[in-house]
Design an enzyme around this catalytic site. Structure first.
Site, mmCIF file in Angstrom:
data_model
loop_
_atom_site.group_PDB
_atom_site.id
_atom_site.type_symbol
_atom_site.label_atom_id
_atom_site.label_comp_id
_atom_site.label_asym_id
_atom_site.label_seq_id
_atom_site.Cartn_x
_atom_site.Cartn_y
_atom_site.Cartn_z
ATOM 1 N N GLY A 619 69.640 24.368 52.700
ATOM 2 C CA GLY A 619 68.842 23.721 53.731
ATOM 3 C C GLY A 619 69.686 23.476 54.955
ATOM 4 O O GLY A 619 70.865 23.807 54.968
ATOM 5 N N ASP A 735 62.013 20.155 62.176
ATOM 6 C CA ASP A 735 62.328 21.455 61.587
ATOM 7 C C ASP A 735 61.247 21.841 60.568
ATOM 8 O O ASP A 735 61.548 22.173 59.419
ATOM 9 C CB ASP A 735 63.720 21.428 60.954
ATOM 10 C CG ASP A 735 64.259 22.834 60.688
ATOM 11 O OD1 ASP A 735 63.680 23.807 61.235
ATOM 12 O OD2 ASP A 735 65.230 22.964 59.930
#
Ligand SMILES: *[C@@H]1O[C@H](CO)[C@@H](O)[C@H](O)[C@H]1NC(C)=O
Ligand SMILES: *[C@@H]1O[C@H](CO)[C@@H](O)[C@H](O)[C@H]1NC(C)=O
Ligand SMILES: *[C@@H]1O[C@H](CO)[C@@H](O)[C@H](O)[C@H]1NC(C)=O
Ligand SMILES: *[C@@H]1O[C@H](CO)[C@@H](O)[C@H](O)[C@H]1NC(C)=O
Ligand SMILES: *[C@@H]1O[C@H](CO)[C@@H](O)[C@H](O)[C@H]1NC(C)=O
Ligand SMILES: *[C@@H]1O[C@H](CO)[C@@H](O)[C@H](O)[C@H]1NC(C)=O
EC number: 2.7.11.1
Length: 934
Positions: A619, A735
């Site tokens: 991530g 995001d």
């Protein structure tokens, strides 16, 4: 006054049409009722077919208007209704959930002998639509609503005359296509049209069908009625063009209306007009199309100066740029603005613009709160009662039973929705059995069915807990008296004389406080049997007592067994507890509240992840490892590499913040660890990976079907909405992408990776040093301005929606060629009307195209260039839920077999395109909508 109260000079409605109308399929769906008319006919001027109301309504009488000036057939007669305390209704068939224009018109045309002109109320279903006030006998008063049908019909009713008698001249129903005039509020509000103006019009006449295939009435701006478009700014000139204009936007205004405009040559356009029933919240549209040929060194840029709405007024309109080209419509809409009774509006040019503002048309509609119709189940029982005597007057009173005025034989509560509290059908010659469905009318307090020819047993009415009075006397009812009668808690009076009931009377009825009349039921046993009865009662009580004892015993046994079982199973929960205690002990503090992230020591994590051996992802925060805690709980462990002190502080803040956030659609944070220079977050493990994996990332998964995609979209949207509005301070994810949407074991979506989100500052704008985010998802406005807002997440979410629709990655040369990214590609296809071109072939088949369209539409709004044009997450959720309902619903749009058919693609695509995007096909439009010589 306003458009509706109308003051439309009669001539305005009488359009001189030179072009012979093409018979579009739409026309067959129009309903045009000539109230009071004597025959059916086709109006030669419009090609519209009008039907007489003589077979539609039983009430009122046709009145022939004395003046013969009315060269329009519809206005030669009207239908007058009695002046009494009843309502008079027309019922129009609709398709549930489809949107319609419903229009009534009123032309009184004095007969010369009335004391006062009529003033009365107009209702649509239970909603008060308007007060019709006739002030001038030769004017056509127009009332128009845009509604989404809530059932298979709408009732249009007049009632409650204040002076004169209610009447109606015409009633029109015009279906709209798919999502035209959709609003976020349509579950609770109708749109009441207050103004629809064609600027720069070539004549005084209003434009409507066939120029407008949906038969909207576009009033001419040269109509000179009082308080209509006054205060015109100096230098306002009228322009027109005969070039064709691309109007394929959301509301499809007629090209003819867009071919004319006004221009403020001195830099200002300004008008003032009155809006009936305002101040109110309204939806307002402005229609702009550049119809002058500007040379390369010229610009036309302007802003909305009045009324001032911060969100809208700061935006610079540059038509050609907004619409991407001249002769193309740009159609900004102000979804919910509060407007005054007198609307003054103006557009002013910006300093750097060489040309003044331009305006082609406006529409303003008031939000009209929908009142609840009477409870559906009550209505269906009443309908069943009516059908027992279909020709009687009482069964044909029409409209809603309770609103605006009661049917003569019912009474209702004033709740919302209203419930029926009283039915009085005494001596109405009813035959057959007492309807069992009456049992569902829980609010009923009085039921009068006496003096009819009712037969058979008394059905179960045990749910009528509010029933006080029941009249059943003088019928031919038979069978025994059901025992529930004793238990109706509110029963005060019960009349059953002169029937054929048999058996014994439940003793409670005789002893209690109920007024009970039962004479003349020869086979009904009463006091004579009493002793005998008591004996039986005694025996049965004993029997019941024994039974209860037995039952009690066995229940006890059962419980004991259950408990034991639970104790046996309790092992796993026990371990979990122990685990928790262990962690807290290491931390040296006390156990944090349940649901709050707790500190987990590194050795525990090392054990859980087998020394960080199974990496499952990466991530923005760092690597992610799979782990299994001692208690069996599966976790995802994220480790950050960077350990600068800045990050350290951020980490602490974020854990504090994160542990406060709990939502079903956000991946839960279980714990954290900061030891040995490592910052670790421990999340619940999501078994089904990321959304991206399912769409295109991995071959392990089978393609998602459309309902699952909708569910995922809805879940993720709810998670984001919670971040935006449910947290304080609110959180911008920054995001959003398909690899940050995770799927749990039940394929429910949860948003992840908001660990690095930023909190919005108090002053709403946040300036960050670097635009963070992922290529393909990055909000261009944020990129340019560095201002991060919730709307940036909305943009990224729009990209996710496009991924869900298409099954394609957001950036790919392979898929999108030179357009490179999904947004340009999808928008271009949508603009062309080719939504089928977007859809993932995997989901074609048994899906409802309207549902897909709804999502495509909202995705398209999400990726608007400018943040303020994008919807909020709440609105996105509403749209997705809409799509879910459509997909589930039984309305059969264009569904069933493959709507975009893989074979014969091009031809089917064309027809689809037209029906789908609710446009007249370009060819038709050119032929029938070309400006006519007048
Ligand atoms: C008019 O048309 C309606 C609906 O098509 C039909 O039911 C009715 O019978 C017609 N009335 C007359 C007078 O022809
Ligand atoms: C349309 O515009 C032209 C100029 O472009 C003008 O000459 C003409 O009179 C206008 N037509 C009408 C009906 O106003
Ligand atoms: C419009 O906005 C107002 C105030 O912001 C709000 O009270 C109202 O519910 C909104 N919607 C409608 C249909 O009026
Ligand atoms: C634009 O250019 C033309 C010549 O091409 C010139 O005549 C005109 O004055 C210019 N307009 C402006 C506003 O600069
Ligand atoms: C805008 O229009 C031009 C041509 O008129 C076209 O080439 C371009 O692709 C369009 N842009 C978008 C985003 O549709
Ligand atoms: C509206 O949509 C239907 C199909 O859904 C289509 O047949 C019709 O032509 C459309 N009407 C207009 C005016 O575009």
């Amino acid at each position: 006054m306003g458009l509706c109260s109308v003051q439309l000079a009669v001539t305005c409605l009488f359009i001189v049409v030179v072009v012979v109308p093409h018979v579009l399929s739409q026309v067959t769906e129009f309903t045009s009722v000539d109230c009071g008319g004597s025959s059916n006919y086709t109006d030669p001027r419009t090609g519209l077919r009008w039907i007489s109301d003589s077979e539609i309504i039983k009430h009122g009488k046709p009145v022939t208007l004395s003046s013969t000036n009315w060269n329009s057939m519809q206005y030669r007669r009207r239908r007058d209704f009695p002046t009494d305390n009843k309502k008079y209704c027309y019922r129009l068939s609709t398709k549930e959930r489809r949107r319609y224009i419903v229009r009534t018109t009123f032309l009184y045309g004095s007969l010369g002998n009335e004391e006062a002109y009529p003033k009365f109320q107009l209702y649509l279903d239970a909603t008060k639509w308007a007060t019709v006030t006739i002030e001038e006998v030769s004017r056509v008063y127009v009332k128009e609503l845009i509604v989404r049908a809530t059932s298979s019909y709408v009732d249009v009713c007049v009632c409650c005359a204040i002076t004169g008698s209610p009447f109606m001249s015409t009633l029109e129903l015009r279906p709209l296509n798919l999502s035209m005039y959709a609003t976020d509020y349509e579950d609770n509000f109708f749109l009441k049209v207050a103004a629809r103006v064609n600027f720069g019009a070539l004549s005084m006449d209003a434009l409507r069908y066939p120029d407008d295939p949906y038969d909207r009435i576009w009033e001419s701006d040269v109509n000179r009625r009082p308080n209509f478009l006054v205060g015109v700014a100096p230098g306002t000139t009228r322009i027109n063009t005969s070039k064709s204009i691309n109007t394929l936007t959301r509301e499809y205004p007629p090209m003819k209306v867009m071919q004319t405009a006004v221009v403020g040559t001195q830099g200002l356009i300004s008008y003032r007009l009155n809006l009936e029933d305002f101040p109110a919240n309204a939806r307002a549209y402005a229609y702009f199309a550049e119809i002058e040929d500007l040379s390369a060194n010229e610009t036309r840029k302007f802003k909305l100066a009045q009324p001032y709405f911060p969100d809208y007024s700061n935006a610079v309109v540059n038509i050609a740029e907004n619409a991407n080209g001249s002769y193309t419509l740009y159609e900004p809409s102000y979804m919910n603005v509060t407007l005054d009774f007198v609307l003054t509006f103006s557009f002013g040019k910006t300093k750097d613009s060489t040309r003044g503002p331009l305006l082609n048309a406006i529409e303003v509609s008031k939000y009209l709160q929908i009142s609840s119709k009477t409870d559906r189940s009550d209505v269906s029982v009443l309908d069943a009662l009516c059908s027992m005597s279909p020709d009687s007057d009482w069964a044909n009173e029409g409209g809603d039973p309770c609103i605006p005025v009661l049917w003569s034989w019912v009474n209702c509560s004033s709740t919302s929705p209203p419930r029926v509290t009283k039915i009085v059908l005494s001596r109405k010659n009813l035959r057959g059995e007492v309807l069992a469905e009456i049992n569902y009318m829980e609010a009923l307090t009085e039921l009068w069915l006496d003096g009819n020819g009712l037969t058979g047993n008394l059905p179960d009415l045990s749910k009528l807990v509010n029933l006080k009075i029941m009249h059943l006397e003088n019928n031919q009812l038979s069978g025994s008296l059901p025992p529930y009668l004793v238990h109706l808690p509110n029963l005060q009076e019960l009349y059953i004389e002169n029937n054929s009931f048999r058996g014994t009377i439940p003793s409670g009825l005789l002893k209690g406080n109920v007024l009970f009349k039962y004479n003349n039921n020869p086979k009904l046993r009463n006091e004579a049997q009493r002793k005998h009865f008591k004996l039986i009662l005694g025996i049965s009580i004993a029997a019941v007592a024994i039974l209860l004892l037995l039952l009690g015993g066995s229940l006890g046994l059962l419980c004991a067994l259950r408990k034991k079982k639970r104790a046996d199973k309790g092992d796993s929960t026990g371990t979990k507890k122990k685990g928790l205690v262990a962690y807290s002990a290491v931390r040296g503090g006390h156990l944090l509240d349940e649901g709050v992230a707790y500190f987990i020591p590194l050795p525990v994590l090392e054990a859980a992840t087998d020394n960080f051996s199974k990496r499952v992802g990466k991530g923005s925060f760092g690597s992610v490892y799979y782990g299994r805690m001692k208690d069996g709980k599966e976790v995802a462990v994220k480790i950050t590499a960077d350990t600068s002190s800045h990050l350290n502080r951020q980490f602490v803040t974020e854990v504090a913040l994160l542990s406060r956030i709990h939502h079903r659609n956000l991946v839960p944070l279980i714990g954290y660890c900061e030891e040995a220079d490592r910052r670790i977050l421990v999340y619940e493990y999501m078994h089904n990976g990321t959304l991206g994996d399912h769409l295109y990332g991995s071959n392990d998964y089978k393609p998602l079907d459309w309902p699952t995609r909708l569910q995922i979209a809805q879940d993720a949207a709810k998670g984001l909405e919670y971040l935006h509005t449910g947290c304080n301070p609110s959180i911008i994810h920054s995001d959003v992408k398909s690899s940050n949407i995770l799927l749990d074991i039940n394929m429910r979506a949860k948003v992840s990776d908001f660990g690095l989100s930023r909190q919005t500052e108090e002053d709403l704008t946040h300036v960050s040093s670097v635009a963070k985010g992922t290529v393909g998802y990055l909000d261009p406005e944020y990129y340019a301005s560095q201002q991060l807002t919730e709307k940036s997440d909305v943009y990224s979410f729009g990209v996710v929606l496009f991924e869900l629709l298409s099954g394609k990655k957001p950036v790919s040369v392979e898929d999108f060629g030179p357009q490179l990214n999904i947004v340009h590609w999808a928008r271009a296809l949508i603009r062309k009307g080719d939504v089928c071109g977007i859809i993932d072939p995997c989901i074609l088949g048994n899906v409802k195209i309207e549902s897909i369209w709804r999502v495509a539409e909202v995705a398209n709004q999400c990726v608007e260039q400018r943040g303020y044009c994008r919807p909020r997450m709440q609105e996105v959720i509403v749209a997705i839920q809409d799509a879910v309902r459509i997909e589930r619903g039984n309305e059969n749009g264009m569904n069933s077999s493959s709507p975009c058919g893989s074979k014969a693609q091009s031809s089917s695509r064309k027809t689809l395109l037209t029906s789908f995007l609710e446009i007249e096909s370009p060819d038709i439009s050119r032929n029938s909508l070309a400006p006519a010589a007048r």
